[in-house]
Design a protein around this motif. Structure first.
Motif, PDB file in Angstrom:
ATOM      1  N   ASN A 191       0.881  -1.699   0.081  1.00 53.34           N
ATOM      2  CA  ASN A 191       0.211   0.015  -0.100  1.00 53.34           C
ATOM      3  C   ASN A 191       0.470   1.477  -0.017  1.00 53.34           C
ATOM      4  O   ASN A 191       0.812   2.026  -0.654  1.00 53.34           O
ATOM      5  CB  ASN A 191      -0.635   0.039   1.475  1.00 53.34           C
ATOM      6  N   ILE A 192       1.719   1.697   0.611  1.00 52.45           N
ATOM      7  CA  ILE A 192       2.778   2.409   1.019  1.00 52.45           C
ATOM      8  C   ILE A 192       3.769   2.807  -0.604  1.00 52.45           C
ATOM      9  O   ILE A 192       3.519   3.622  -1.010  1.00 52.45           O
ATOM     10  CB  ILE A 192       3.993   2.211   1.903  1.00 52.45           C
ATOM     11  N   ASN A 193       3.856   1.414  -1.090  1.00 59.10           N
ATOM     12  CA  ASN A 193       5.180   1.832  -2.148  1.00 59.10           C
ATOM     13  C   ASN A 193       5.064   1.521  -3.318  1.00 59.10           C
ATOM     14  O   ASN A 193       5.616   2.498  -3.689  1.00 59.10           O
ATOM     15  CB  ASN A 193       6.643   0.418  -1.312  1.00 59.10           C
ATOM     16  N   TYR A 194       3.998   0.565  -3.779  1.00 58.23           N
ATOM     17  CA  TYR A 194       3.505   0.434  -4.522  1.00 58.23           C
ATOM     18  C   TYR A 194       2.530   0.949  -5.321  1.00 58.23           C
ATOM     19  O   TYR A 194       1.982   2.081  -5.721  1.00 58.23           O
ATOM     20  CB  TYR A 194       2.836  -1.209  -4.631  1.00 58.23           C
ATOM     21  N   LYS A 195       0.779   0.937  -4.282  1.00 60.43           N
ATOM     22  CA  LYS A 195      -0.287   1.968  -4.336  1.00 60.43           C
ATOM     23  C   LYS A 195       0.241   3.336  -4.036  1.00 60.43           C
ATOM     24  O   LYS A 195      -0.493   4.428  -5.410  1.00 60.43           O
ATOM     25  CB  LYS A 195      -1.221   1.345  -3.851  1.00 60.43           C
ATOM     26  N   LEU A 196       0.703   3.864  -2.874  1.00 66.25           N
ATOM     27  CA  LEU A 196       0.146   5.816  -2.946  1.00 66.25           C
ATOM     28  C   LEU A 196       1.979   5.812  -3.378  1.00 66.25           C
ATOM     29  O   LEU A 196       1.426   6.444  -3.866  1.00 66.25           O
ATOM     30  CB  LEU A 196       0.881   5.269  -1.316  1.00 66.25           C
ATOM     31  N   ASN A 197       2.639   5.796  -3.551  1.00 66.17           N
ATOM     32  CA  ASN A 197       3.510   6.333  -3.594  1.00 66.17           C
ATOM     33  C   ASN A 197       4.600   5.608  -5.153  1.00 66.17           C
ATOM     34  O   ASN A 197       5.310   5.975  -5.059  1.00 66.17           O
ATOM     35  CB  ASN A 197       5.174   6.389  -2.773  1.00 66.17           C
TER      36      ASN A 197
END
Length: 158
Positions: free
Chosen positions: A51-57
């Motif tokens: 969620n943090i690395n791939y989807k959000l950032n």
């Protein structure tokens, strides 16, 4: 021993299983997790990572394989409108350090950036991490800023 690079596809379950297995193994130590990705809290959580690395950032992950096992990875975020990119994470399994693989990972990321017309690539290093700073400087990165314990280095015209 056969070293290869692969861009991780987060929709490919096989890629995800291999990446999760490696990350869970490496990040059993909270310091390793924090050092690699300060936005993640211990214990390591793969769903949060995605969620943090791939989807959000929108960080793209490049894995270094030794035969069929991931021994390192790098995360790179592209800023296409400004022809810039940032190496968000880079990690190498402790059993494979000191063999030049981190430089090979950065070289691969630089080549990928060149194919995407990136003109400026940055990377962060902790002030105390002299080995990382020495490596980055030896391959053409120059210090551009310091914020707290973090130094940002850049390389232009890849």
């Amino acid at each position: 021993m056969s070293l290869t690079f692969k861009e991780i596809n987060y929709d490919n379950l096989d890629d995800l299983k291999k990446l999760e297995s490696a990350l869970k193994n490496w990040f059993t130590n909270p310091k390793e997790l924090n050092f690699t990705d300060p936005s993640m809290q211990y214990p390591f959580d793969m769903k949060k990572w995605i969620n943090i690395n791939y989807k959000l950032n929108k960080i793209e992950t490049i894995a270094l394989y030794n035969d069929d096992w991931i021994i390192g990875f790098g995360g790179v975020k592209f800023f296409e409108k400004s022809n810039r990119a940032h190496i968000a994470q880079i990690y190498l399994d402790s059993d494979h350090r000191g063999k030049g693989y981190k430089k090979q990972m950065i070289d691969y990321i630089e080549d990928l950036c060149g194919r995407k017309n990136v003109k400026n690539l940055s990377i962060n290093a902790m002030k105390k991490d002299m080995s990382a700073r020495n490596l980055y400087e030896s391959i053409g990165y120059q210090e551009v800023s310091t914020k707290g314990n973090v130094i940002t280095l850049e390389k232009t015209k890849l």
